[in-house]
Design an enzyme around this catalytic site. Sequence first.
Site, PDB file in Angstrom:
ATOM      1  N   ASN A 115      -7.873   4.243   8.280  1.00 57.34           N
ATOM      2  CA  ASN A 115      -6.452   4.615   8.371  1.00 57.34           C
ATOM      3  C   ASN A 115      -6.290   6.056   8.814  1.00 57.34           C
ATOM      4  O   ASN A 115      -5.392   6.376   9.598  1.00 57.34           O
ATOM      5  CB  ASN A 115      -5.750   4.378   7.030  1.00 57.34           C
ATOM      6  CG  ASN A 115      -5.372   2.924   6.849  1.00 57.34           C
ATOM      7  OD1 ASN A 115      -4.455   2.430   7.485  1.00 57.34           O
ATOM      8  ND2 ASN A 115      -6.116   2.222   6.007  1.00 57.34           N
TER       9      ASN A 115
ATOM     10  N   ILE B  49      -7.033   6.328  -9.939  1.00 57.20           N
ATOM     11  CA  ILE B  49      -5.722   6.103 -10.552  1.00 57.20           C
ATOM     12  C   ILE B  49      -5.139   7.473 -10.855  1.00 57.20           C
ATOM     13  O   ILE B  49      -5.815   8.338 -11.424  1.00 57.20           O
ATOM     14  CB  ILE B  49      -5.856   5.244 -11.821  1.00 57.20           C
ATOM     15  CG1 ILE B  49      -6.278   3.834 -11.395  1.00 57.20           C
ATOM     16  CG2 ILE B  49      -4.542   5.208 -12.596  1.00 57.20           C
ATOM     17  CD1 ILE B  49      -6.544   2.889 -12.532  1.00 57.20           C
ATOM     18  N   LEU B  50      -3.905   7.691 -10.435  1.00 54.87           N
ATOM     19  CA  LEU B  50      -3.297   9.021 -10.556  1.00 54.87           C
ATOM     20  C   LEU B  50      -2.494   9.144 -11.846  1.00 54.87           C
ATOM     21  O   LEU B  50      -1.889   8.170 -12.301  1.00 54.87           O
ATOM     22  CB  LEU B  50      -2.390   9.268  -9.351  1.00 54.87           C
ATOM     23  CG  LEU B  50      -3.130   9.228  -8.004  1.00 54.87           C
ATOM     24  CD1 LEU B  50      -2.150   9.087  -6.849  1.00 54.87           C
ATOM     25  CD2 LEU B  50      -3.997  10.473  -7.843  1.00 54.87           C
TER      26      LEU B  50
ATOM     27  N   ASN C  68       1.477   5.299  -0.084  1.00 53.39           N
ATOM     28  CA  ASN C  68       0.206   4.579  -0.231  1.00 53.39           C
ATOM     29  C   ASN C  68       0.250   3.349   0.673  1.00 53.39           C
ATOM     30  O   ASN C  68       1.318   2.860   1.026  1.00 53.39           O
ATOM     31  CB  ASN C  68       0.017   4.130  -1.683  1.00 53.39           C
ATOM     32  CG  ASN C  68      -1.315   3.429  -1.904  1.00 53.39           C
ATOM     33  OD1 ASN C  68      -2.346   3.840  -1.355  1.00 53.39           O
ATOM     34  ND2 ASN C  68      -1.312   2.373  -2.690  1.00 53.39           N
TER      35      ASN C  68
ATOM     36  N   HIS D 177      -1.418  -0.620   0.864  1.00 52.47           N
ATOM     37  CA  HIS D 177      -2.114  -1.604   0.040  1.00 52.47           C
ATOM     38  C   HIS D 177      -2.304  -2.882   0.852  1.00 52.47           C
ATOM     39  O   HIS D 177      -1.366  -3.334   1.518  1.00 52.47           O
ATOM     40  CB  HIS D 177      -1.304  -1.891  -1.226  1.00 52.47           C
ATOM     41  CG  HIS D 177      -2.006  -2.823  -2.165  1.00 52.47           C
ATOM     42  ND1 HIS D 177      -3.068  -2.421  -2.937  1.00 52.47           N
ATOM     43  CD2 HIS D 177      -1.818  -4.145  -2.421  1.00 52.47           C
ATOM     44  CE1 HIS D 177      -3.505  -3.462  -3.641  1.00 52.47           C
ATOM     45  NE2 HIS D 177      -2.763  -4.517  -3.344  1.00 52.47           N
TER      46      HIS D 177
ATOM     47  N   SER E 240       1.105  -3.463   3.025  1.00 46.88           N
ATOM     48  CA  SER E 240       2.361  -2.818   2.659  1.00 46.88           C
ATOM     49  C   SER E 240       2.190  -1.311   2.540  1.00 46.88           C
ATOM     50  O   SER E 240       1.227  -0.843   1.934  1.00 46.88           O
ATOM     51  CB  SER E 240       2.834  -3.306   1.277  1.00 46.88           C
ATOM     52  OG  SER E 240       2.804  -4.706   1.171  1.00 46.88           O
TER      53      SER E 240
ATOM     54  N   THR F 296       4.963   5.353  -7.179  1.00 49.02           N
ATOM     55  CA  THR F 296       5.599   5.658  -8.454  1.00 49.02           C
ATOM     56  C   THR F 296       4.540   5.472  -9.537  1.00 49.02           C
ATOM     57  O   THR F 296       3.388   5.170  -9.235  1.00 49.02           O
ATOM     58  CB  THR F 296       6.787   4.707  -8.727  1.00 49.02           C
ATOM     59  OG1 THR F 296       6.281   3.370  -8.737  1.00 49.02           O
ATOM     60  CG2 THR F 296       7.872   4.848  -7.686  1.00 49.02           C
TER      61      THR F 296
ATOM     62  N   GLU G 226       4.020   3.136 -11.521  1.00 47.09           N
ATOM     63  CA  GLU G 226       3.466   1.781 -11.627  1.00 47.09           C
ATOM     64  C   GLU G 226       2.434   1.567 -10.521  1.00 47.09           C
ATOM     65  O   GLU G 226       2.753   1.750  -9.331  1.00 47.09           O
ATOM     66  CB  GLU G 226       4.598   0.757 -11.480  1.00 47.09           C
ATOM     67  CG  GLU G 226       4.153  -0.654 -11.808  1.00 47.09           C
ATOM     68  CD  GLU G 226       5.181  -1.684 -11.344  1.00 47.09           C
ATOM     69  OE1 GLU G 226       4.811  -2.847 -11.219  1.00 47.09           O
ATOM     70  OE2 GLU G 226       6.334  -1.303 -11.090  1.00 47.09           O
TER      71      GLU G 226
ATOM     72  N   ASP H  33       0.465   0.389  -7.540  1.00 45.18           N
ATOM     73  CA  ASP H  33       0.841  -0.464  -6.394  1.00 45.18           C
ATOM     74  C   ASP H  33       2.264  -1.003  -6.551  1.00 45.18           C
ATOM     75  O   ASP H  33       2.570  -2.120  -6.106  1.00 45.18           O
ATOM     76  CB  ASP H  33      -0.144  -1.647  -6.227  1.00 45.18           C
ATOM     77  CG  ASP H  33      -1.555  -1.187  -5.924  1.00 45.18           C
ATOM     78  OD1 ASP H  33      -1.714  -0.141  -5.281  1.00 45.18           O
ATOM     79  OD2 ASP H  33      -2.501  -1.875  -6.342  1.00 45.18           O
TER      80      ASP H  33
ATOM     81  N   GLN I 255      -3.524  -4.236  11.307  1.00 46.38           N
ATOM     82  CA  GLN I 255      -2.092  -4.066  11.012  1.00 46.38           C
ATOM     83  C   GLN I 255      -1.834  -2.774  10.237  1.00 46.38           C
ATOM     84  O   GLN I 255      -0.825  -2.100  10.461  1.00 46.38           O
ATOM     85  CB  GLN I 255      -1.561  -5.275  10.224  1.00 46.38           C
ATOM     86  CG  GLN I 255      -1.613  -6.571  10.988  1.00 46.38           C
ATOM     87  CD  GLN I 255      -0.939  -6.460  12.345  1.00 46.38           C
ATOM     88  OE1 GLN I 255       0.168  -5.916  12.444  1.00 46.38           O
ATOM     89  NE2 GLN I 255      -1.590  -6.932  13.383  1.00 46.38           N
ATOM     90  N   GLU I 256      -2.736  -2.437   9.323  1.00 48.40           N
ATOM     91  CA  GLU I 256      -2.574  -1.182   8.577  1.00 48.40           C
ATOM     92  C   GLU I 256      -2.488  -0.006   9.534  1.00 48.40           C
ATOM     93  O   GLU I 256      -1.711   0.931   9.335  1.00 48.40           O
ATOM     94  CB  GLU I 256      -3.753  -0.969   7.620  1.00 48.40           C
ATOM     95  CG  GLU I 256      -3.785  -1.937   6.456  1.00 48.40           C
ATOM     96  CD  GLU I 256      -4.844  -1.580   5.428  1.00 48.40           C
ATOM     97  OE1 GLU I 256      -5.622  -0.637   5.645  1.00 48.40           O
ATOM     98  OE2 GLU I 256      -4.900  -2.262   4.393  1.00 48.40           O
TER      99      GLU I 256
HETATM  100  C1  GRF Z   1      -7.408  -0.070   3.125  1.00 45.23           C
HETATM  101  O1  GRF Z   1      -7.639  -1.437   3.146  1.00 45.23           O
HETATM  102  C2  GRF Z   1      -6.182   0.240   2.317  1.00 45.23           C
HETATM  103  O2  GRF Z   1      -5.238  -0.777   2.332  1.00 45.23           O
HETATM  104  C3  GRF Z   1      -6.706   0.427   0.929  1.00 45.23           C
HETATM  105  O3  GRF Z   1      -7.957   1.038   1.100  1.00 45.23           O
HETATM  106  C4  GRF Z   1      -8.495   0.695   2.367  1.00 45.23           C
HETATM  107  C5  GRF Z   1      -8.892   1.963   3.055  1.00 45.23           C
HETATM  108  O4  GRF Z   1      -9.569   1.717   4.256  1.00 45.23           O
HETATM  109  N1  GRF Z   1      -5.779   1.194   0.125  1.00 45.23           N
HETATM  110  P1  GRF Z   1      -9.943   2.935   5.214  1.00 45.23           P
HETATM  111  O5  GRF Z   1     -10.866   3.871   4.432  1.00 45.23           O
HETATM  112  O6  GRF Z   1      -8.674   3.605   5.632  1.00 45.23           O
HETATM  113  O7  GRF Z   1     -10.663   2.291   6.374  1.00 45.23           O
END
Ligand code: GRF
Length: 220
Positions: free
Chosen positions: A20, A98-99, A113, A115, A142, A147, A149, A151, A179-180
């Site tokens: 990402n 976990i924060l 974030n 997920h 997503s 927050t 909670e 995710d 997609q991310e």
């Molecule tokens: C992703 O799948 C994201 O949704 C999750 O952690 C993974 C991180 O992947 N929170 P990368 O290190 O960005 O490739």
Amino acid sequence: MPDMPEPCDVVVLLSGTGGNLQAMIDSFQDAASPARICAVISNRADAYGLERARNAGIQTRVLDHKAFEGREAFDGALMDTIDGFKPKLVVLAGFMRILTPAFVRHYEGRLLNIHPSLLPLYKGLHTHQRVLDAGDKEHGCSVHFVTEELDGGPLVVQAVIPVELQDTSAALAQRIHTQEHVIYPLAIRWFAEGRLTLDEHGALLDSQPLGRNGHIIRAI
Ligand code: GRF
């Protein structure tokens, strides 16, 4: 020529490969981009994401959680490190910690974030296998405001993909990653342009409520 507005400085937190992060680097490399990644911080010195950052000339910091006595102490030091860069936005990109509530409150409205599920479905780990086990026809990822909670914060954008009969967890993971890498830079761009905000009713885009699921993108 009119002066360009200052870009929105972003700090990225990660623990792993940084796919990402790479998508963000690629998306914001243009000098006219509204967002600029000013630092990448990892709790693991061996995270490949740090190398991606260094290759792109981005400052890096390592803060090993094992060197701190408890979550509060680690998060306190993390906040100090982040705030040293004075970012407008902090993004979690595979940050496997976990924060504490204090941390989340400190960055309220400027902490995002990503997920790998169609939240609120499948919070937590192993989302691809859980989708297959349940026989779901659709899966997705997503981006949400963080927050207290886990995710659970207001949704900004979701990408939805069909689940094929022959899909495996690895195949789904690969398509979800693709997609991310579309929706995370998009959400950050919206924030950097001042279009994405959070108020007491939830996430807003151009002052309009994004609703329960956020903006939906259907991928084929
Ligand atoms: C992703 O799948 C994201 O949704 C999750 O952690 C993974 C991180 O992947 N929170 P990368 O290190 O960005 O490739």
